[in-house]
Design an enzyme around this catalytic site. Structure first.
Site, PDB file in Angstrom:
ATOM      1  N   TYR A 190      34.850  31.652  26.564  1.00 27.46           N
ATOM      2  CA  TYR A 190      35.586  32.915  26.400  1.00 27.46           C
ATOM      3  C   TYR A 190      34.872  34.059  27.128  1.00 27.46           C
ATOM      4  O   TYR A 190      35.493  34.784  27.903  1.00 27.46           O
ATOM      5  CB  TYR A 190      35.769  33.239  24.918  1.00 27.46           C
ATOM      6  CG  TYR A 190      37.027  32.652  24.311  1.00 27.46           C
ATOM      7  CD1 TYR A 190      37.557  31.447  24.779  1.00 27.46           C
ATOM      8  CD2 TYR A 190      37.689  33.274  23.269  1.00 27.46           C
ATOM      9  CE1 TYR A 190      38.699  30.898  24.223  1.00 27.46           C
ATOM     10  CE2 TYR A 190      38.834  32.728  22.701  1.00 27.46           C
ATOM     11  CZ  TYR A 190      39.336  31.541  23.185  1.00 27.46           C
ATOM     12  OH  TYR A 190      40.473  30.995  22.638  1.00 27.46           O
ATOM     13  N   GLU A 197      38.047  37.165  34.619  1.00 28.31           N
ATOM     14  CA  GLU A 197      39.284  37.941  34.673  1.00 28.31           C
ATOM     15  C   GLU A 197      39.005  39.394  35.060  1.00 28.31           C
ATOM     16  O   GLU A 197      39.745  39.994  35.861  1.00 28.31           O
ATOM     17  CB  GLU A 197      39.991  37.883  33.319  1.00 28.31           C
ATOM     18  CG  GLU A 197      40.564  36.505  32.995  1.00 28.31           C
ATOM     19  CD  GLU A 197      41.045  36.405  31.558  1.00 28.31           C
ATOM     20  OE1 GLU A 197      41.591  37.395  31.051  1.00 28.31           O
ATOM     21  OE2 GLU A 197      40.869  35.331  30.949  1.00 28.31           O
TER      22      GLU A 197
END
Length: 792
Positions: A190, A197
């Site tokens: 994560y 991202e």
């Protein structure tokens, strides 16, 4: 075995229906798709790293290798078949397919929250769009970090779902390695995925190709489109990771939980027998049976609809609504429903003897004669009785009384947080200090140590408490020591004579009882205790899930028999605001007025557009017609709490109206939403509580405040002969008992149903939390943008 659920044998996992087969296919294809991404990406990354490491440092070589990962093809991966799709094509297909997961949640194929699923999938789609449209974002190491993090998370996730569907057990049916990966990889992937991202967003904002997607002159729009996501990610990333950590803890706890003890005492009936002889005691068929019996007493057609309900976990609410409306037809119908529901529960639930050899209906167990008896423990407080009694409410860390309390109560009433009748009850208790002296009354607390129980407040008032709680020394050490440090007293059941205990520790170890396994014995002890003294029996014990129904029925049996066998017995309940209640017309009108205002707010319009019927549902319903009506009501049920919670609270409603109809004083008032430890340990509920006050007139109260105001209303109900708790006060319908004295915290007068504001409240909480970060990042963004476009 319940009448509605015939015992059946099942071998192996359950058969797969059309829905399951579709989900099996979907998850299998997605797992294959992401595996393909890994199969292309990893060899390409390794080959490129090996080639570059000879001329560069290993860090530079890794960055260069990552920069080329998005353009991976079968050729770069060293495959002999070079006609297969590229990584970019496979990535676009498999990640776009995830949009179906929003549809799955929306139509009920899976039990996932639509809003959260939409946010998670939506952020991925945005990142996919940027990496697809921006050559600069594609050709930097962050793209590889993002893609591989996604793929390495998704392969075990989809395989886990696949295994869960096939085996029928997501907790223990899935292979442990797969289970471990599903709930552990997030800790690394994560953060790495979010980092990747962010690099894609930032690099896209610097890419001329991306900035000109909308044509010349619109570069600013695309720039801020790209840069808005780092601002959004700043406050949202950590809570998401912490939420997954919480999910992991709960999943592992459930997987490695000790097998439940053999059924003893009050238990759910057997609903299924597996091929290996294992007995299954499912709550669903039994709860449906009980509710169907209740409604069937006045409307057999509605009862049949209950029995045919296939999606009970999420479909139970409409049947409760039908029941409440049916009870409004006449006072007789209201009591018929209540009596039928309780009678069905007593004849359906079972009672297993301590040795496990005898199983009888619960009704029979409560009628049997018992030879075993509890002894009685008693401790008198060491402090003198207060000379000047006055009602004090612990509010926001301060004890308020007198004129200050009066002013605060008026504020609550004016704002709509509580009903005028609740405010009047609190003020009357404040104006009548003699009501605070209950020296001749005994308060029987079933669940004396519960978070919302009045034990602490009663000790402050110097009351006599008969405490019923589990036989755990720690509980009794706390309760007895608090009683000693008061002017009140505590009486409690013991397994040996108090005088035979050599020490306090031995007394604590011999104190307490089990409401499940010793229900008849507790009842017998209480029936014979302090003959002739008035008892007020409060049902305060709370447990999670199906256990809550069991403990509610156990408390009901004790309350019922005390009402029948002891004169001057009154009952006390704390109703939840998250239930169905008849309400005053004034509350209905206030909710309508708030709806007219809030429905015009931009935020509410956007959330309504996003969530359709699930978000921000109008908290106003047409009244139910019947003798003495019309009757206005509110649907405060929170589906997330589950049908067992609703059934447990409904049993208390039924007993309240039945006992009152037989001449007992019944104090049954709505307590507010309270930030107890058991509630706020669920982070989603905690976040929602923080955002709910946006919706007037909500206020979330601390446990100390809730307990203080509810004891004030209880004392009013016990002492004011005109209170609705008194059976001599005429009501148009028995269920109007719950319309008075409501300290609901805003649920009745809010514009929207409480079950439809959770997602909006969480979003409002994070928006408020993120405001300082957003301002700071916004300032940085403005500065960067000004520099980028040559303004400064």
């Amino acid at each position: 075995m319940t009448a509605a659920a015939t015992a059946k044998k099942a071998a192996g996992p359950p058969p797969l229906g059309p829905k399951d087969l579709y989900l099996v296919l979907y998850n299998a294809l997605c797992a294959l798709g992401w595996s393909y991404v890994i199969a292309l990406g990893v060899p390409t990354l390794v080959r490129s790293f090996v080639d570059n490491s000879a001329e560069s440092s290993w860090i530079d070589a890794l960055k260069d290798a990552g920069a080329g990962l998005y353009r991976s093809t079968p050729a770069t991966a060293g495959w002999s078949d070079e006609s297969s799709p590229s990584l970019a094509t496979a990535l676009a297909i498999v990640q776009s397919a995830a949009m179906l997961e929003v549809v799955h949640a929306a139509v009920g194929l899976v039990r996932s929250p639509v809003f959260v699923t939409t946010m998670q999938v939506g952020s991925r789609i945005v990142a996919l769009h940027m990496v697809t449209s921006s050559p600069k974002a594609q050709s930097q190491w962050g793209a590889a970090l993002m893609i591989l993090s996604w793929a390495l998370v998704e392969v075990p996730r989809y395989l886990f779902y696949l295994s869960a569907i096939i085996t029928g057990d997501a907790t223990k049916g899935t292979p442990y390695p797969l289970f471990w990966l599903r709930y552990s990889l997030f800790a690394v992937l994560y953060p790495s995925g979010i980092s990747g991202e962010l690099s894609v967003f930032i690099n896209s904002s610097k890419c001329d190709t991306f900035l000109k997607l909308l044509g010349e002159g619109n570069e600013n729009v695309m720039y801020w489109y790209a840069m808005s996501f780092p601002i959004i990610y700043a406050p949202g990333a950590l809570p998401m990771i912490l939420n997954m950590a919480g999910n992991r803890k709960r999943a592992f706890k459930k997987r490695f939980a000790k097998p439940p003890p053999p059924p003893r005492g009050l238990v759910w009936p057997v609903t299924e027998v597996k091929a290996n002889g294992e007995e299954v005691r499912s709550s669903t068929p039994t709860a449906k049976d009980i509710l169907a019996a209740a409604i069937g007493a006045v409307d057999p057609e509605l009862a049949e609809k209950v029995r045919k309900e296939r999606k009970w976990r999420f479909g139970y609410v409409k049947h409760l609504v039908n029941m409440v409306e049916a009870q409004c037809k006449s006072p007789e119908d209201a009591l018929k429903v209540a009596n039928a529901g309780l009678n069905k529960a007593y004849t359906t639930f079972q009672f297993v003897s301590k040795d496990g050899n005898t199983t009888t209906p619960f009704a029979s167990a409560m009628s049997a004669t018992n030879d075993t008896k509890f002894c009685t423990g008693y401790v008198k407080g060491e402090l003198p009785a207060p000379k000047d009694r006055k009602l004090e409410i612990d509010y926001k860390g301060k004890n308020i009384s007198g004129d200050e309390l009066k002013a605060q109560v008026k504020k609550w009433v004016k704002y709509g947080t509580i009903e005028p009748s609740a405010g009047e009850a609190i003020l009357k208790s404040s104006e009548n200090p003699s009501w605070l002296d209950q020296g001749d009354r005994y308060f029987v607390l079933l669940g004396a140590g519960s978070a919302m129980g009045p034990f602490e407040v009663l000790m402050q008032l110097g009351a006599n408490v008969v405490a019923i709680d589990l036989d755990r020394p720690g509980i009794w050490k706390r309760l007895v020591e608090r009683a000693r440090n008061s002017s009140g007293s505590i009486t409690f059941p013991m397994t040996k004579e108090q005088k035979d205990c050599a020490s306090d520790d031995e007394m604590y170890a011999s104190s307490g009882c089990n409401l499940f396994t010793e229900t008849p014995l507790v009842r017998d002890w209480l029936v014979d205790l302090y003959p002739g003294k008035p008892f007020t029996v409060g049902s305060y014990a709370y447990l999670n899930g199906a256990l809550h129904v069991q403990v509610s029925l156990a408390m009901d049996a004790i309350s019922r028999d005390l009402c029948e066998r002891r004169t001057n017995t009154s009952l006390a309940y704390l109703c939840t605001p998250t239930d169905l209640h008849l309400i005053p017309k004034e509350a209905h009108d206030a909710a309508l007025a708030n709806y007219k205002e809030y429905s015009k707010r931009l935020f509410c319009m956007m959330m309504k557009l996003l969530g359709g019927k699930k978000f921000l549902r109008k908290n106003v319903r047409d009244p139910a017609e019947g003798t003495g009506g019309p009757f206005y009501y509110v649907n405060g049920i929170s589906v997330a709490q589950g049908p067992n919670y609703a059934m447990a609270k409904r049993m208390q409603h039924w007993r309240a109206v039945v006992a009152r109809s037989k001449g007992n004083v019944v104090s049954s008032n709505i307590a507010p939403s309270t930030s107890t430890a058991s509630v706020v340990q669920n982070k989603t509920f905690a976040w929602a509580y923080e955002g709910m006050p946006y919706f007037r007139p909500y206020e979330i109260f601390a446990p100390e405040t809730s307990k203080s105001v509810m004891i004030a209303i209880l004392l009013h109900d016990l002492n004011n002969p005109t209170a609705v708790s008194n059976p001599k006060t005429k009501l148009a319908n028995p269920n109007m008992l719950f319309s008075s004295g409501s300290f609901h915290g805003g649920v009745w007068r809010c514009a929207y149903e409480i079950d439809s504001i959770g997602e909006s409240s969480v979003l409002l909480y994070f928006a408020r939390t993120a405001a300082p970060y957003a301002l700071a990042l916004g300032g940085v963004g403005v500065a960067v943008g000004a520099k980028y476009f040559g303004i400064v």
